[in-house]
Motif scaffolding. Structure first.
Motif, PDB file in Angstrom:
ATOM      1  N   GLY A   1       0.780  -1.080  -0.065  1.00 12.35           N
ATOM      2  CA  GLY A   1       0.139   0.003  -0.020  1.00 12.35           C
ATOM      3  C   GLY A   1       0.684   1.252   0.053  1.00 12.35           C
ATOM      4  O   GLY A   1       0.607   2.210  -0.912  1.00 12.35           O
ATOM      5  N   TRP A   2       1.802   1.457   0.875  1.00  5.06           N
ATOM      6  CA  TRP A   2       2.752   2.460   0.884  1.00  5.06           C
ATOM      7  C   TRP A   2       3.484   2.673  -0.237  1.00  5.06           C
ATOM      8  O   TRP A   2       3.980   3.669  -0.498  1.00  5.06           O
ATOM      9  CB  TRP A   2       3.420   2.374   2.222  1.00  5.06           C
ATOM     10  CG  TRP A   2       2.660   2.554   3.299  1.00  5.06           C
ATOM     11  CD1 TRP A   2       2.698   1.659   4.571  1.00  5.06           C
ATOM     12  CD2 TRP A   2       1.742   3.586   3.842  1.00  5.06           C
ATOM     13  NE1 TRP A   2       1.847   2.028   5.707  1.00  5.06           N
ATOM     14  CE2 TRP A   2       1.278   3.408   5.072  1.00  5.06           C
ATOM     15  CE3 TRP A   2       1.277   4.656   2.983  1.00  5.06           C
ATOM     16  CZ2 TRP A   2       0.206   4.195   5.619  1.00  5.06           C
ATOM     17  CZ3 TRP A   2       0.285   5.539   3.821  1.00  5.06           C
ATOM     18  CH2 TRP A   2      -0.283   5.263   4.764  1.00  5.06           C
ATOM     19  N   GLN A   3       3.794   1.544  -0.818  1.00  2.08           N
ATOM     20  CA  GLN A   3       4.697   1.626  -2.134  1.00  2.08           C
ATOM     21  C   GLN A   3       3.892   2.334  -3.230  1.00  2.08           C
ATOM     22  O   GLN A   3       4.411   2.963  -4.002  1.00  2.08           O
ATOM     23  CB  GLN A   3       5.124   0.067  -2.598  1.00  2.08           C
ATOM     24  CG  GLN A   3       6.090   0.035  -3.870  1.00  2.08           C
ATOM     25  CD  GLN A   3       6.365  -1.470  -4.243  1.00  2.08           C
ATOM     26  OE1 GLN A   3       5.690  -2.294  -3.693  1.00  2.08           O
ATOM     27  NE2 GLN A   3       7.206  -1.578  -4.785  1.00  2.08           N
TER      28      GLN A   3
ATOM     29  N   PRO B   1      -5.022   2.442  -1.781  1.00  2.79           N
ATOM     30  CA  PRO B   1      -4.011   1.893  -0.877  1.00  2.79           C
ATOM     31  C   PRO B   1      -4.113   2.188   0.396  1.00  2.79           C
ATOM     32  O   PRO B   1      -3.786   1.334   1.269  1.00  2.79           O
ATOM     33  CB  PRO B   1      -2.829   2.224  -1.616  1.00  2.79           C
ATOM     34  CG  PRO B   1      -2.860   3.508  -2.507  1.00  2.79           C
ATOM     35  CD  PRO B   1      -4.445   3.266  -2.983  1.00  2.79           C
ATOM     36  N   VAL B   2      -4.424   3.419   0.862  1.00  4.07           N
ATOM     37  CA  VAL B   2      -4.391   3.754   2.310  1.00  4.07           C
ATOM     38  C   VAL B   2      -5.425   3.037   3.121  1.00  4.07           C
ATOM     39  O   VAL B   2      -5.318   2.575   3.912  1.00  4.07           O
ATOM     40  CB  VAL B   2      -4.532   5.503   2.525  1.00  4.07           C
ATOM     41  CG1 VAL B   2      -4.847   5.810   3.650  1.00  4.07           C
ATOM     42  CG2 VAL B   2      -3.158   6.212   1.782  1.00  4.07           C
TER      43      VAL B   2
ATOM     44  N   ASP C   1      -6.573   0.141   2.114  1.00  3.03           N
ATOM     45  CA  ASP C   1      -6.229  -1.030   2.419  1.00  3.03           C
ATOM     46  C   ASP C   1      -5.226  -1.305   3.527  1.00  3.03           C
ATOM     47  O   ASP C   1      -5.619  -2.307   4.269  1.00  3.03           O
ATOM     48  CB  ASP C   1      -5.668  -1.729   0.855  1.00  3.03           C
ATOM     49  CG  ASP C   1      -6.349  -1.876  -0.346  1.00  3.03           C
ATOM     50  OD1 ASP C   1      -7.938  -1.756  -0.040  1.00  3.03           O
ATOM     51  OD2 ASP C   1      -6.227  -1.766  -1.356  1.00  3.03           O
ATOM     52  N   VAL C   2      -4.379  -0.300   3.727  1.00  5.13           N
ATOM     53  CA  VAL C   2      -3.458  -0.663   4.797  1.00  5.13           C
ATOM     54  C   VAL C   2      -4.189  -0.492   5.997  1.00  5.13           C
ATOM     55  O   VAL C   2      -4.028  -1.243   6.719  1.00  5.13           O
ATOM     56  CB  VAL C   2      -2.494   0.783   4.629  1.00  5.13           C
ATOM     57  CG1 VAL C   2      -1.602   0.995   5.806  1.00  5.13           C
ATOM     58  CG2 VAL C   2      -1.522   0.501   3.427  1.00  5.13           C
ATOM     59  N   TYR C   3      -4.951   0.612   6.293  1.00  9.24           N
ATOM     60  CA  TYR C   3      -5.388   0.794   7.609  1.00  9.24           C
ATOM     61  C   TYR C   3      -6.608  -0.415   7.693  1.00  9.24           C
ATOM     62  O   TYR C   3      -7.007  -0.581   9.079  1.00  9.24           O
ATOM     63  CB  TYR C   3      -6.138   2.142   7.808  1.00  9.24           C
ATOM     64  CG  TYR C   3      -4.903   3.058   7.978  1.00  9.24           C
ATOM     65  CD1 TYR C   3      -4.195   2.971   9.275  1.00  9.24           C
ATOM     66  CD2 TYR C   3      -4.386   4.289   7.035  1.00  9.24           C
ATOM     67  CE1 TYR C   3      -2.787   4.019   9.210  1.00  9.24           C
ATOM     68  CE2 TYR C   3      -3.380   4.967   7.251  1.00  9.24           C
ATOM     69  CZ  TYR C   3      -2.792   4.708   8.328  1.00  9.24           C
ATOM     70  OH  TYR C   3      -1.531   5.565   8.474  1.00  9.24           O
ATOM     71  N   SER C   4      -7.312  -0.776   6.866  1.00  5.74           N
ATOM     72  CA  SER C   4      -8.220  -1.792   6.973  1.00  5.74           C
ATOM     73  C   SER C   4      -7.517  -3.186   7.514  1.00  5.74           C
ATOM     74  O   SER C   4      -8.095  -3.721   8.612  1.00  5.74           O
ATOM     75  CB  SER C   4      -9.027  -2.013   5.834  1.00  5.74           C
ATOM     76  OG  SER C   4      -9.808  -1.105   5.325  1.00  5.74           O
ATOM     77  N   SER C   5      -6.584  -3.389   6.933  1.00  3.11           N
ATOM     78  CA  SER C   5      -5.845  -4.588   7.348  1.00  3.11           C
ATOM     79  C   SER C   5      -5.054  -4.490   8.984  1.00  3.11           C
ATOM     80  O   SER C   5      -5.248  -5.371   9.617  1.00  3.11           O
ATOM     81  CB  SER C   5      -4.600  -4.813   6.614  1.00  3.11           C
ATOM     82  OG  SER C   5      -3.542  -4.067   6.458  1.00  3.11           O
TER      83      SER C   5
END
Length: 511
Positions: free
Chosen positions: A178-180, A208-209, A211-215
């Motif tokens: 996501g950060w990539q 992507p942000v 996705d990151v914080y959902s995970s």
């Protein structure tokens, strides 16, 4: 470092045992004395014990953090070496930024667990064992209740950890990718400021942000809710123990029993709670170890015949296999010797760069020979020491010009030999900082820096891959004219889809 780590663990173990003893010494003394009021002597002993406990705690923190700095740097550099050694196809598939993000997570989780959480777990286990031993000689029924509580906690966490391991791995992978993706969108300030509306950029970044914080959220919900359930169970047991003590105590010993268990019980369940709170760190630690196994299992094979020079290259190519599904076809039969400047000519997408990457061992072509040796049998480290490859996109770092040139000792710079370096230093100083995305230098200067960096290695073969494609004609000619001066003792490949003046080459390979 292993020796230092063993020494660190030994010192920490001693401090933890002292910490546990000083924590439990007060309730033990109060239980032994069983007095209504403390005299001066007893009060002084308790005060000294509490002060000693504080000193031991501060010593633990100091020793841990002093060790942690070197521990983190060493771990990162070890993992960075594994990153460098990764197979090229794995680097392309996984993404360099993604892998570095995972490496940073690994170092952080190792630090958190090995120098912090591991210490706290050890301390908690020592405390729990000492309390169980004390309670065994005080009240056997309470001992059984506490022992059963420990077993239930251990069994519960074994089950929880199995689920957390998979969720933690998914979270790390999702966060890194996501950060990539975010960095790939925002890395160019010129592109960002050229947008008339930021709505599209925000929409690109939001996915992507999210996705990151959902995970992260999904992982924390499971980890914290299960930990909370265990904490709630432990609190219920703690209350039941106090009720039980009140029920079984006689008038003569009720005060000493309540005093003893009022101090002991919070220490016991506090230690259990500590293990609960750092359980996720242990899972992250185990997930990081799995990632290290991934790095080790995808290591590039660099073994091969050792060579110390390259005088001639034979290229007899019919095709190069990129992967299981892609082959690039050629019809090349050339014998190249020292002093040749070879123009590899062809349209974009025809496989010019693939030849360059094959020469430095990224791909494994058939029928390329260096000094008569099959290139696939040559040690890859030797290959890359003797061949300098400058890709189209010059790698410029956000640091000083000196560091960009990868020069270890400035006093050894050969200004008179390195004409490109002389031309750069007409307008720049070695200590000048290169800004983010090299926005304070021109395209021509980028390529000159990359070429000057390559010339420091004094390699036998120089490959320029479209290095003049994105710069003006004058800068392009300056670079190519500089290259001619090197041709006597090197083999030089110039890859370009643009037409070159015939003074810049004496051989041509057309694709």
């Amino acid at each position: 470092m292993k020796k230092n780590y063993k020494k660190f663990i030994l010192i920490i173990a001693i401090l933890i045992i002292l910490q546990s003893i000083t924590m439990l010494l007060v309730p033990i003394l109060l239980s032994i004395w069983q007095v209504k009021a403390l005299n001066k002597y007893q009060f002084t002993i308790i005060l000294i014990t509490l002060l000693l406990s504080v000193i031991v705690n501060l010593s633990l923190i100091y020793k841990r953090e002093k060790f942690a700095k070197d521990y983190n740097v060493l771990n990162f550099m070890n993992l960075f070496s594994k990153f460098i050694d990764l197979d090229y196809k794995v680097l392309v598939k996984e993404g360099s930024t993604n892998i570095i993000e995972r490496i940073i997570m690994c170092v952080n989780s190792w630090y958190s667990y090995m120098t912090g959480d591991n210490v706290r777990i050890f301390s908690s286990i020592i405390t729990i064992l000492l309390i169980l031993l004390m309670v065994l000689f005080t009240n056997f029924y309470v001992f059984l209740i506490l022992l059963l509580t420990v077993l239930i906690n251990v069994y519960s966490y074994r089950h929880i950890n199995k689920v957390l391991k998979h969720r933690s791995k998914y979270m790390q992978e999702t966060s890194s990718k996501g950060w990539q993706n975010v960095l790939s969108i925002i890395k160019n300030p010129d592109f960002i400021k050229s947008q008339s509306s930021f709505t599209k950029l925000k929409n690109l970044v939001k996915k992507p942000v999210l996705d990151v914080y959902s995970s992260i959220s999904d992982l924390n919900i499971y980890a914290q809710s299960t930990s909370n359930l265990i904490d709630s169970f432990n609190n219920i047991v703690k209350i039941l123990i106090m009720v039980f003590i009140l029920f079984i105590s006689s008038d003569s010993n009720i005060k000493s029993n309540i005093l003893f268990f009022t101090i002991i019980t919070p220490l016991f369940f506090g230690s259990l709670s500590t293990i609960t709170s750092i359980n996720l760190s242990k899972v992250d630690f185990n997930t990081s170890n799995d990632f290290i196994s991934f790095l080790d299992n995808n290591k590039e094979n660099k073994e091969g015949i050792k060579i110390d020079k390259i005088d001639k290259i034979k290229i007899k190519l019919n095709s190069i296999k990129i992967n299981a599904d892609v082959n690039i076809d050629y019809n090349i039969n050339e014998n190249i010797k020292k002093g040749d400047i070879v123009w590899i000519k062809g349209k974009s997408g025809k496989g010019k760069s693939t030849i360059a990457k094959s020469l430095i061992g990224i791909f494994e072509p058939e029928n390329i020979y260096l000094n008569g040796i099959d290139i696939n049998k040559i040690n890859k480290n030797d290959l890359r020491n003797l061949i300098s490859y400058i890709p189209q996109e010059a790698s410029i770092f956000n640091t000083s010009l000196l560091n960009n040139l990868l020069i270890d000792d400035p006093s050894k710079i050969k200004f008179t030999d390195n004409f490109l370096l002389r031309s750069i230093l007409k307008y720049k100083s070695l200590d000048q900082e290169i800004s983010d995305n090299a926005s304070n230098i021109s395209g021509g200067e980028k390529q000159k820096i990359a070429l000057a960096r390559a010339l420091q290695d004094n390699s036998n073969v120089l490959i320029l891959d479209e290095v003049t494609s994105n710069i003006d004609k004058k800068s392009s000619n300056d670079i190519l004219e500089s290259i001619i001066k090197l041709s006597n003792d090197k083999i030089i490949f110039i890859i370009s889809h643009d037409n070159l003046d015939n003074k810049f080459y004496n051989r041509i390979i057309e694709i």
